[in-house]
Design a protein around this motif. Structure first.
Motif, PDB file in Angstrom:
ATOM      1  N   THR A 124       0.798  -0.969  -0.725  1.00 54.26           N
ATOM      2  CA  THR A 124       0.052   0.114   0.172  1.00 54.26           C
ATOM      3  C   THR A 124       1.225   0.889   0.190  1.00 54.26           C
ATOM      4  OG1 THR A 124      -1.642  -1.374   1.111  1.00 54.26           O
ATOM      5  CG2 THR A 124      -1.559   0.722   1.147  1.00 54.26           C
ATOM      6  N   CYS A 125       1.738   1.224   1.067  1.00 52.13           N
ATOM      7  CA  CYS A 125       2.687   2.538   1.412  1.00 52.13           C
ATOM      8  C   CYS A 125       4.247   2.439   1.614  1.00 52.13           C
ATOM      9  CB  CYS A 125       1.531   3.561   1.961  1.00 52.13           C
ATOM     10  SG  CYS A 125       1.892   2.861   3.824  1.00 52.13           S
TER      11      CYS A 125
ATOM     12  N   PRO B 190       2.782   0.565  -5.376  1.00 53.94           N
ATOM     13  CA  PRO B 190       2.750   0.770  -6.552  1.00 53.94           C
ATOM     14  C   PRO B 190       3.426   2.592  -6.568  1.00 53.94           C
ATOM     15  CG  PRO B 190       0.559   0.946  -6.162  1.00 53.94           C
ATOM     16  CD  PRO B 190       1.598   0.254  -5.656  1.00 53.94           C
ATOM     17  N   THR B 191       3.895   2.462  -8.062  1.00 51.36           N
ATOM     18  CA  THR B 191       4.500   4.246  -8.179  1.00 51.36           C
ATOM     19  C   THR B 191       3.624   4.984  -8.062  1.00 51.36           C
ATOM     20  OG1 THR B 191       5.306   4.325 -10.186  1.00 51.36           O
ATOM     21  CG2 THR B 191       6.724   3.825  -8.962  1.00 51.36           C
ATOM     22  N   LEU B 192       3.446   5.810  -8.343  1.00 47.14           N
ATOM     23  CA  LEU B 192       2.595   7.000  -8.417  1.00 47.14           C
ATOM     24  C   LEU B 192       1.590   7.415 -10.029  1.00 47.14           C
ATOM     25  CD1 LEU B 192       3.259  10.141  -6.350  1.00 47.14           C
ATOM     26  CD2 LEU B 192       0.910   8.914  -5.909  1.00 47.14           C
ATOM     27  N   ASP B 193       2.820   6.336 -11.115  1.00 49.32           N
ATOM     28  CA  ASP B 193       3.048   6.437 -12.258  1.00 49.32           C
ATOM     29  C   ASP B 193       1.345   5.681 -12.569  1.00 49.32           C
ATOM     30  OD1 ASP B 193       3.906   9.005 -13.328  1.00 49.32           O
ATOM     31  OD2 ASP B 193       6.153   7.973 -13.679  1.00 49.32           O
ATOM     32  N   ASP B 194       2.562   4.674 -11.948  1.00 48.82           N
ATOM     33  CA  ASP B 194       1.768   3.318 -11.546  1.00 48.82           C
ATOM     34  C   ASP B 194       0.116   3.315 -11.115  1.00 48.82           C
ATOM     35  OD1 ASP B 194       4.009   1.732 -12.779  1.00 48.82           O
ATOM     36  OD2 ASP B 194       4.360   1.444 -10.293  1.00 48.82           O
TER      37      ASP B 194
ATOM     38  N   GLY C 170      -8.315   2.072  -2.710  1.00 47.87           N
ATOM     39  CA  GLY C 170      -8.805   3.462  -2.031  1.00 47.87           C
ATOM     40  C   GLY C 170      -7.468   4.252  -1.835  1.00 47.87           C
ATOM     41  N   TRP C 171      -6.556   3.497  -1.236  1.00 42.32           N
ATOM     42  CA  TRP C 171      -6.313   4.104  -0.540  1.00 42.32           C
ATOM     43  C   TRP C 171      -4.974   4.799  -1.697  1.00 42.32           C
ATOM     44  CZ3 TRP C 171      -4.937   0.390   3.927  1.00 42.32           C
ATOM     45  CH2 TRP C 171      -5.858   0.643   5.211  1.00 42.32           C
TER      46      TRP C 171
ATOM     47  N   HIS D 274       1.258  15.057  -1.939  1.00 42.44           N
ATOM     48  CA  HIS D 274       2.307  14.767  -0.848  1.00 42.44           C
ATOM     49  C   HIS D 274       2.003  15.480   0.669  1.00 42.44           C
ATOM     50  CE1 HIS D 274       4.347  17.381  -4.278  1.00 42.44           C
ATOM     51  NE2 HIS D 274       3.285  17.877  -4.225  1.00 42.44           N
ATOM     52  N   ASP D 275       0.791  14.067   0.328  1.00 41.43           N
ATOM     53  CA  ASP D 275      -0.773  14.079   1.880  1.00 41.43           C
ATOM     54  C   ASP D 275       0.687  12.142   1.898  1.00 41.43           C
ATOM     55  OD1 ASP D 275      -0.971  13.870   4.312  1.00 41.43           O
ATOM     56  OD2 ASP D 275      -2.725  14.192   3.152  1.00 41.43           O
ATOM     57  N   ARG D 276       0.993  12.277   2.782  1.00 41.38           N
ATOM     58  CA  ARG D 276       1.862  10.956   3.197  1.00 41.38           C
ATOM     59  C   ARG D 276       0.829   9.954   4.250  1.00 41.38           C
ATOM     60  NH1 ARG D 276       6.979   9.102   1.196  1.00 41.38           N
ATOM     61  NH2 ARG D 276       6.886   7.750   2.994  1.00 41.38           N
ATOM     62  N   LEU D 277       0.604   8.564   2.790  1.00 41.71           N
ATOM     63  CA  LEU D 277      -0.285   7.692   4.290  1.00 41.71           C
ATOM     64  C   LEU D 277       0.431   7.481   5.119  1.00 41.71           C
ATOM     65  CD1 LEU D 277      -1.670   5.299   1.699  1.00 41.71           C
ATOM     66  CD2 LEU D 277      -3.105   7.047   3.198  1.00 41.71           C
ATOM     67  N   ASP D 278       0.080   7.509   6.526  1.00 45.43           N
ATOM     68  CA  ASP D 278       0.444   7.010   8.153  1.00 45.43           C
ATOM     69  C   ASP D 278       0.225   5.744   8.305  1.00 45.43           C
ATOM     70  OD1 ASP D 278       0.879   6.024  10.520  1.00 45.43           O
ATOM     71  OD2 ASP D 278      -0.947   8.089  11.133  1.00 45.43           O
TER      72      ASP D 278
END
Length: 191
Positions: free
Chosen positions: A94-95, A100-104, A154-155, A164-168
């Motif tokens: 997930t993180c 996956p990368t943001l492009d993925d 969803g995540w 720019h808001d990383r998942l906790d």
């Protein structure tokens, strides 16, 4: 062979990779033979030689995505031996290191949107989801596997929209831990 030069055996693969790059950068709506050929560094005629229409090219590019999921996502879950291993693999997917990368993620988001209008891509999405559920069901009940799959998508969507808001990581861990615990209680025979 033309004019004494051998044909490029990797050209088709470069075209498919370039199609995904264009889709990630600009969206499916911007994918054209011309943009894809330029991104791949091949003559425009090569795209039509390998792919008779743009729909075939886009669907073929999306088909290549399944191969990338196996080593990054399935392998760690297949190797998970304990509930803690399952949770760790899900957090990483997930993180973390296997996410996956943001492009993925952008490509998957575009695939979902395109799948709403393309029966072929909708079928690919169902196949990807079923492959994911098969892997998850090795460690989880069917209901927990479906919940994990939906939560993960969803995540990933959240990550794409909030770069720019990383998942906790702790929150992600706790949510997966709750679902794995739920699955464990479903496996326990009721008296």
């Amino acid at each position: 062979m033309r004019k004494g030069k051998p044909n490029d055996p990797e050209r088709r693969t470069r075209i498919l990779r370039a199609a995904l790059e264009v889709i990630a950068m600009e969206g499916v709506h911007a994918a054209s033979y011309r943009r894809i050929a330029a991104q791949a560094g091949v003559p425009l005629g090569s795209t039509t030689y390998y792919f008779s229409d743009l729909e075939t090219l886009i669907v073929s590019a999306f088909k290549t995505l399944r191969d990338g999921l196996e080593p990054r996502y399935a392998s760690p879950l297949r190797d998970a031996r304990t509930d803690d291993d399952v949770v760790d693999a899900l957090v990483a997917a997930t993180c973390g290191s296997t996410a996956p990368t943001l492009d993925d993620i952008r490509i998957y988001e575009e695939m979902h949107r395109y799948g709403a209008r393309s029966p072929q891509v909708a079928g690919l999405l169902r196949d990807l989801q079923e492959a994911s559920l098969v892997i998850l069901r090795r460690s989880l009940s069917d209901s927990a596997a479906r919940a994990v799959d939906a939560l993960m998508w969803g995540w990933w969507s959240y990550r794409a929209l909030n770069e720019h808001d990383r998942l906790d990581t702790g929150m992600v861990h706790d949510a997966y831990r709750a679902l794995v615990t739920m699955a464990a209680t479903e496996r326990v025979p009721q008296k």
